[in-house]
Design an enzyme around this catalytic site. Structure first.
Site, PDB file in Angstrom:
ATOM      1  N   ASP A  10     -30.139 -44.502  52.698  1.00 39.14           N
ATOM      2  CA  ASP A  10     -30.031 -43.114  53.361  1.00 39.14           C
ATOM      3  C   ASP A  10     -31.516 -42.571  53.098  1.00 39.14           C
ATOM      4  O   ASP A  10     -32.516 -43.287  52.661  1.00 39.14           O
ATOM      5  CB  ASP A  10     -29.168 -42.156  52.091  1.00 39.14           C
ATOM      6  CG  ASP A  10     -29.069 -40.855  52.705  1.00 39.14           C
ATOM      7  OD1 ASP A  10     -28.862 -40.598  53.921  1.00 39.14           O
ATOM      8  OD2 ASP A  10     -29.356 -39.962  51.803  1.00 39.14           O
ATOM      9  N   ASP A  12     -32.873 -38.653  53.140  1.00 37.96           N
ATOM     10  CA  ASP A  12     -32.864 -37.420  52.387  1.00 37.96           C
ATOM     11  C   ASP A  12     -32.477 -37.588  51.321  1.00 37.96           C
ATOM     12  O   ASP A  12     -31.365 -38.086  50.737  1.00 37.96           O
ATOM     13  CB  ASP A  12     -32.231 -36.243  53.162  1.00 37.96           C
ATOM     14  CG  ASP A  12     -32.746 -35.841  54.376  1.00 37.96           C
ATOM     15  OD1 ASP A  12     -34.098 -35.744  54.648  1.00 37.96           O
ATOM     16  OD2 ASP A  12     -32.118 -35.156  55.385  1.00 37.96           O
TER      17      ASP A  12
END
Length: 157
Positions: A10, A12
């Site tokens: 991922d 963030d």
């Protein structure tokens, strides 16, 4: 030896911190300032300390990497990847607002790697649960990816 054939991250709060928020809550344009990036509001965006080491290690080991991000501003995320000069490390980039299951279905289709041969790092438990149900080894990272977490999970997979 591990049976992992693809590592997925991922963005963030996994690879970077956008000043305590998500990249789609920042303000372009962005400017590179040394080891970090600032948005138009002066907010600092930084990769977590071990990201470069992890990406270079994977490259040296010929371990393919991919991204799965649910951001509502994919062009902003891609611009940050370019400014950090890490976009070329990822052979597949699924960056758009949809479920991680959708991201992983496309990643699986594009790479041909079975779900049980993927290792995924994310900071949201809902994503860990969704992706785990597919058979992916999904690892929750509370304060971003680190070298010890990466090494431990790769060795255990």
């Amino acid at each position: 030896m591990t049976d992992i054939q693809l590592v997925v991250f991922d963005l963030d709060f996994t690879l970077w911190d956008c000043g305590g928020t998500w990249c789609d809550h920042t303000e372009p344009p962005y400017q590179r300032r040394g080891d970090h990036i600032c948005d138009a509001g002066g907010n600092k965006i930084s990769l977590y300390a071990d990201v470069a080491k992890i990406l270079h290690y994977a490259q040296q080991q010929q371990l393919p990497l991919a991204l799965a991000s649910r951001t509502y501003q994919p062009t902003w995320a891609k611009k940050l990847l370019q400014l950090f000069e890490i976009d070329d490390f990822f052979e597949v980039q699924q960056i758009f607002p949809d479920s991680k299951r959708t991201h992983f279905a496309t990643i699986q289709q594009l790479t041909g790697v079975a779900y049980n041969n993927m290792l995924f790092f994310d900071d949201e438990m809902r994503n860990i649960q969704d992706v785990s149900s597919l058979g992916v080894k999904a690892v929750y990272v509370e304060n971003g990816i680190s070298w010890p977490i990466f090494q431990q999970q790769l060795a255990a997979a």
